[in-house]
Write a protein that holds these residues in place. Structure first.
Motif: not given
Length: 526
Positions: A7-12, A23-26, A514-523
């Protein structure tokens, strides 16, 4: 699967490096993974939104799904402009208002403090089902802006439905919280309960793997993928849904389904400080957001945003904006229950963005399942006041008034897509996070984690416990105040998800707890 990314790779976060890809955050990490995989395959932000939306409907079935409704804000980088799309639920044209007599027993027991209706016919069961809009909305966005084939984008959701949603501690907790309501519908009980009574529980060992049987939903999604979106409204899926809702006492008709269409419009575009906010107009929380944030600019300076007086000004403006909403638009959400909304945000490599909110309304919607399709049914009829003569009174063919508030914002050289889940708590959360980004220069993670307040549900004002001290002291001089913790369950505040683009690089994040939520980068997908 989750675990293939950091997560630290894709959150600012301070010191973190943003990514050049999309990036998708859901609110469910596996839905974000599905969307990010689409981006990696060359899909547009809208393509990623299609995949993310349908996977969320499978893996958070109590939050949203094909039988729900919602809205989205889109940003098109090549056009340099935004587009608003609304696909809220509607009452059936054949709805009989006389079927919903007041019981005289006081207030209803769910989200809204309407006068209660006999047998809760507007809250649960087939008579609470409204005409759904989610599939039509997603299809309209895909038809206009999508690149990848529709069937390919539904494939991840079909695969998840074939496996069935895994029951972990959080899923077991959510099911248990609604077990009594679910037990009243045989089809819902068969899907979510054991022996029609006890909530399905998760295994206590690492080898245990308990799952919901979603084979019926998988078959429906497979049909939707091959036959196209219009089958949901005019084909075999539509016929099955109408038959099931009718059998459960509802008013949904073939004409209702065939006649449904989403609504494109220009965004509600208003300035904020040195930036601007684009929101969905009409029967959403967009106009209320513009009302509140417009007052903030006049009542405190950006440099004073952290001061107690600024918190008082924000609270007063939120309360006043909601008072006008109640008087003019008729939404009377009491914020006594969480609602079953979910939100996700997408940014692709080119800078296109989608901010999308979708809902069934209550947790588990109408607490009924369509046996022929395997889909949970919405309870959109509850959005209407059962008393006649009000701005939002129940009536045949009327559009539902929603609390959804997806936005695109700009400021400080950045653009962001933001929204949240949480019923009436959505707008205050979106407004405060957007203000943090525009007027304080906060990073996306800082804005997401900053303590918030909620003044959307009448007295008392609810403040994050981290605001205790001068801020709560200043607030309590005007209104009753309660402090609350940020917890995984239940949420005292809304659960946001956002992406941000700055200098050609993208980042994303979701509600911290959020127990399930996170952001994912396309790679970063497996």
């Amino acid at each position: 699967m989750a675990g293939s990314f950091s997560r630290s790779q894709i959150t600012l976060k301070p010191g973190a490096v943003a990514v050049e890809g999309g990036v998708v955050a859901a609110q469910h990490v596996l839905a974000a993974e599905a969307g990010a995989a689409v981006l990696a395959a060359g899909g547009d932000a809208v393509d990623a939104a299609v995949a993310t939306s349908f996977v969320l409907g499978v893996l958070e079935p109590w939050m949203s799904g094909p039988m729900g409704g919602g809205a989205m804000m889109l940003w098109r980088e090549d056009e340099g402009r935004g587009h608003a799309l609304s696909y809220g639920m509607r009452a059936s044209q054949s709805l009989d208002v006389a079927h919903y007599p007041l019981s005289g027993a006081g207030k209803a027991s769910d989200l809204f403090p309407w006068e209660s209706v006999v047998e809760d016919r507007n809250i649960a069961g087939g008579s609470s089902v409204a005409v759904p809009g989610t599939v039509a909305g997603i299809a309209a966005a895909h038809e206009r802006f999508g690149r990848m084939p529709w069937a390919e984008l539904l494939a991840p959701a079909i695969d998840h439905a074939k496996r069935g949603m895994e029951i972990d501690w959080y899923a077991a907790l959510v099911i248990a919280s609604s077990a009594q309501d679910l037990s009243r519908d045989p089809d819902a009980a068969a899907m979510f309960l054991d022996d029609g009574q006890w909530p399905k529980s998760f295994g206590w060992t690492a080898l245990a793997d308990r799952r919901i049987d979603q084979s019926g939903m998988a078959a429906t999604l497979d049909r939707l993928a091959s036959a196209g979106a219009r089958d949901f409204y005019e084909g075999d899926i539509a016929a099955a849904l109408v038959a099931d809702v009718t059998a459960k006492g509802g008013f949904l008709t073939a004409a209702d389904m065939a006649g449904y269409a989403p609504e494109w419009s220009d965004p509600l575009d208003f300035p904020y400080r040195d930036g601007r906010i684009l929101a969905v107009p009409g029967l959403t929380a967009g106009p209320t957001l513009a009302d509140a944030m417009g007052a903030w600019q006049a009542e405190y300076a950006a440099a004073d945003a952290a001061a107690p007086a600024a918190h008082v000004a924000r609270t007063g403006a939120i309360r006043a904006a909601y008072a006008r909403r109640l008087a003019e638009m008729g939404d009377h959400d009491s914020a006594r229950a969480p609602g079953c909304t979910t939100h996700f945000s997408v940014v692709d490599r080119a800078g296109n963005m989608v901010s999308m909110t979708q809902t069934l309304l209550s947790v588990f919607g109408s607490r009924t399942v369509s046996p022929a399709t395997g889909l949970l049914l919405n309870n959109g009829i509850m959005w209407f006041d059962p008393e006649q003569g009000k701005p939002n009174s129940l009536g045949a063919g009327k559009r539902c008034l929603m609390n959804v508030c997806p936005v695109i914002g700009e400021g400080a050289g950045r653009r962001f897509a933001l929204g949240a889940a949480g019923g009436r708590k959505i707008m205050p959360a979106v407004a405060q996070i957007a203000a943090q980004l525009v007027e304080t220069g906060a990073t996306l993670q800082e804005a997401m984690e900053a303590p918030r307040l909620d003044a959307s549900g009448g007295d008392p004002v609810v403040a994050d416990e981290r605001l205790a001290g001068p801020v709560t002291g200043a607030l309590s001089a005007r209104w009753p105040v309660a402090t609350a913790k940020r917890l995984p369950f239940p949420f005292a505040f809304a659960a946001p998800a956002a992406v941000l683009r700055e200098a050609g690089r993208n980042s994303g994040t979701t509600e911290t707890l959020s127990p399930w939520g996170d952001a994912i980068a396309e790679g970063d997908t497996a």
